[in-house]
Design an enzyme around this catalytic site. Structure first.
Site, PDB file in Angstrom:
ATOM      1  N   HIS A   1     -73.097 -22.926 -42.495  1.00 24.60           N
ATOM      2  CA  HIS A   1     -72.164 -24.145 -41.459  1.00 24.60           C
ATOM      3  C   HIS A   1     -71.459 -23.023 -40.657  1.00 24.60           C
ATOM      4  O   HIS A   1     -71.205 -23.797 -39.809  1.00 24.60           O
ATOM      5  CB  HIS A   1     -72.125 -25.203 -41.676  1.00 24.60           C
ATOM      6  CG  HIS A   1     -71.158 -25.073 -42.746  1.00 24.60           C
ATOM      7  ND1 HIS A   1     -70.829 -24.841 -44.194  1.00 24.60           N
ATOM      8  CD2 HIS A   1     -69.685 -25.864 -41.959  1.00 24.60           C
ATOM      9  CE1 HIS A   1     -69.945 -25.713 -44.145  1.00 24.60           C
ATOM     10  NE2 HIS A   1     -68.947 -26.031 -43.551  1.00 24.60           N
TER      11      HIS A   1
HETATM   12  C1  UD1 Z   1     -66.395 -29.549 -40.221  1.00 25.45           C
HETATM   13  C2  UD1 Z   1     -64.770 -28.736 -40.018  1.00 25.45           C
HETATM   14  C3  UD1 Z   1     -65.399 -27.076 -41.337  1.00 25.45           C
HETATM   15  C4  UD1 Z   1     -65.738 -27.846 -42.403  1.00 25.45           C
HETATM   16  C5  UD1 Z   1     -67.101 -28.989 -41.812  1.00 25.45           C
HETATM   17  C6  UD1 Z   1     -68.221 -29.580 -43.311  1.00 25.45           C
HETATM   18  C7  UD1 Z   1     -63.574 -27.777 -38.246  1.00 25.45           C
HETATM   19  C8  UD1 Z   1     -62.448 -26.791 -37.107  1.00 25.45           C
HETATM   20  N1  UD1 Z   1     -64.675 -27.459 -38.888  1.00 25.45           N
HETATM   21  O1  UD1 Z   1     -67.256 -28.048 -39.238  1.00 25.45           O
HETATM   22  O2  UD1 Z   1     -64.018 -26.515 -42.090  1.00 25.45           O
HETATM   23  O3  UD1 Z   1     -66.351 -27.148 -42.997  1.00 25.45           O
HETATM   24  O4  UD1 Z   1     -66.093 -29.227 -40.980  1.00 25.45           O
HETATM   25  O5  UD1 Z   1     -69.212 -29.879 -42.763  1.00 25.45           O
HETATM   26  O6  UD1 Z   1     -63.085 -29.109 -38.760  1.00 25.45           O
HETATM   27  N2  UD1 Z   1     -72.728 -32.795 -35.911  1.00 25.45           N
HETATM   28  C9  UD1 Z   1     -73.400 -33.714 -35.984  1.00 25.45           C
HETATM   29  N3  UD1 Z   1     -73.462 -34.407 -36.694  1.00 25.45           N
HETATM   30  C10 UD1 Z   1     -72.483 -34.708 -37.440  1.00 25.45           C
HETATM   31  C11 UD1 Z   1     -71.094 -33.758 -37.199  1.00 25.45           C
HETATM   32  C12 UD1 Z   1     -71.318 -32.718 -36.807  1.00 25.45           C
HETATM   33  O7  UD1 Z   1     -75.060 -33.200 -35.457  1.00 25.45           O
HETATM   34  O8  UD1 Z   1     -72.551 -35.876 -37.578  1.00 25.45           O
HETATM   35  C13 UD1 Z   1     -72.936 -31.242 -35.324  1.00 25.45           C
HETATM   36  C14 UD1 Z   1     -72.419 -31.560 -33.547  1.00 25.45           C
HETATM   37  O9  UD1 Z   1     -73.873 -30.414 -33.614  1.00 25.45           O
HETATM   38  C15 UD1 Z   1     -71.548 -30.724 -33.447  1.00 25.45           C
HETATM   39  C16 UD1 Z   1     -71.162 -29.836 -34.480  1.00 25.45           C
HETATM   40  O10 UD1 Z   1     -72.591 -30.430 -35.924  1.00 25.45           O
HETATM   41  O11 UD1 Z   1     -70.855 -29.752 -32.639  1.00 25.45           O
HETATM   42  C17 UD1 Z   1     -70.212 -29.430 -35.399  1.00 25.45           C
HETATM   43  O12 UD1 Z   1     -69.508 -30.498 -36.320  1.00 25.45           O
HETATM   44  P1  UD1 Z   1     -67.655 -29.989 -35.915  1.00 25.45           P
HETATM   45  O13 UD1 Z   1     -67.159 -31.012 -36.865  1.00 25.45           O
HETATM   46  O14 UD1 Z   1     -67.170 -29.535 -35.004  1.00 25.45           O
HETATM   47  O15 UD1 Z   1     -67.533 -28.741 -37.036  1.00 25.45           O
HETATM   48  P2  UD1 Z   1     -68.431 -28.573 -38.090  1.00 25.45           P
HETATM   49  O16 UD1 Z   1     -69.280 -28.128 -37.782  1.00 25.45           O
HETATM   50  O17 UD1 Z   1     -69.455 -29.960 -39.397  1.00 25.45           O
END
Ligand code: UD1
Length: 351
Positions: free
Chosen positions: A204
């Site tokens: 991820h």
């Molecule tokens: C975040 C953390 C990372 C951690 C990870 C655990 C930051 C910079 N990154 O990364 O350190 O290892 O969480 O999982 O804070 N999305 C969904 N549903 C959700 C959440 C996210 O669909 O409930 C999708 C969206 O497209 C979003 C993308 O995942 O844009 C990324 O989510 P984001 O919270 O920005 O970062 P993670 O990759 O989850």
């Protein structure tokens, strides 16, 4: 003692589990703020339910966005909550955008901040998590370090006086859950109905998902492995794969939704190996004594590399030959504490 915990992403809910329990045992007044960074039930609600945390007191509903927009919205939304609650400590966890937003919101209004899982370093400034953890450590009044290595990093940045070694709360929750599922096994998704050994995989991190060529290379290596590979697909990975027309299955590779925490612990324990880019999962594999292969250039959890429990494959060139390998035979030691870190956190906050 009144503490406000600020959490928002999956690994923070796992760390909150043992903390919330220890705070309850000590009679601390504890308010939980969920920023809303993770909102899918499988990344959020199931952890509150399975780890007995109870509902957050505040849900800020910030959701996804670019780093600046997401962090800025959290900062603005956290401030009035902290003003209302006026706690003795604000506790922030790990290295996500929710962590740095919580720390910054608190110091701006002169509330004492404690950082749980302080002192981790990848020394890779391309990682958003690295900025988050460095900035949070330097903003915090109390750095709660999980390991001696983390204490060393804090000392070398001039933060020794405000740092305390408490151990790793993920050990607390991982060992307790391991024992619970050993006594009462949980049901795993149908993809796990296999008669043969399997590998568990997660991908991820932005450095793996956002570079399409690299992502294709990773997935094709997983397809070519000698045993079935179950890929627990994070929504970030699913979204990018759909966008780029990349399949998350084929050959030995199958995918399913992310697992709840007890399922994850059981699935790691039963796997012959783990392939991942997650920090937490590298450590869970180590604690559950399952060999791990990490698709990154470095790890913050360097203790896992001892004896080959964890092997780094930055260029995706050795995963095929090392992912399935025997468990190292030597003793592991306890670099991540004895499973009582949450109580050490209480002592440090009281002191
Ligand atoms: C975040 C953390 C990372 C951690 C990870 C655990 C930051 C910079 N990154 O990364 O350190 O290892 O969480 O999982 O804070 N999305 C969904 N549903 C959700 C959440 C996210 O669909 O409930 C999708 C969206 O497209 C979003 C993308 O995942 O844009 C990324 O989510 P984001 O919270 O920005 O970062 P993670 O990759 O989850």
């Amino acid at each position: 003692m009144k503490v406000v915990s600020i959490v928002g992403a999956r690994p923070q809910f796992v760390k909150l589990g043992p903390i919330a329990r220890a705070f309850r045992d000590r009679g601390f007044e504890h308010k939980i703020v969920h920023t809303g960074q993770h909102y899918d039930p499988l990344l959020s609600d199931v952890f509150f339910k399975d780890l007995g945390i109870g509902k957050p007191d505040y849900h800020l509903g910030v959701g996804s966005g670019s780093h600046g927009a997401q962090t800025g919205q959290m900062l603005a939304a956290i401030e009035p909550v902290l003003e209302t609650e006026n706690p003795d400590w604000v506790l922030v966890y790990g290295d996500t955008n929710s962590t740095v937003a919580g720390a910054l919101a608190a110091v701006k209004i002169h509330l004492p901040v404690a950082h749980l899982e302080a002192g981790l370093r990848s020394f890779n400034r391309r990682m958003p998590e690295e900025h988050n953890r460095v900035l949070t450590d330097h903003a915090a009044d109390l750095c709660l370090a999980p390991t001696e290595v983390a204490m060393g990093h804090l000392a070398s940045e001039g933060l020794a006086e405000r740092s305390r070694l408490v151990g790793d709360v993920m050990t607390d929750v991982c060992f307790a859950t391991r024992d619970a599922v050993a006594a009462n096994p949980v049901e795993l998704p149908a993809a796990f109905d296999l008669d043969e050994p399997y590998l568990l995989a997660t991908i991820h991190r932005a450095e793996n998902t956002d570079d399409t060529e690299r992502l294709r290379k990773i997935l094709s290596s997983l397809q070519d492995l000698s045993v079935p590979v179950l890929l627990l697909a994070h929504p970030r990975l699913v979204a990018i794969a759909e966008q780029q027309g990349i399949s998350l299955a084929g050959g030995q590779l199958k995918h399913c939704e992310p697992l709840a925490y007890p399922q994850m612990v059981q699935a790691v324990k039963q796997a012959v190996g783990v392939v991942t880019d997650s920090g937490g999962l590298q450590k869970e594999a180590f604690l559950l004594q399952t060999p791990c292969t990490t698709l990154r250039t470095e790890t913050e959890w360097t203790e896992t590399l001892e004896d080959g429990w964890n092997i780094l494959d930055p260029t995706i060139s050795i995963v095929n030959s090392v992912a399935v390998r025997p468990r190292p035979s030597g003793p592991q030691g306890q670099p991540y504490g004895d499973g009582n870190a949450a109580h050490h956190v209480c002592e440090a906050l009281l002191a």
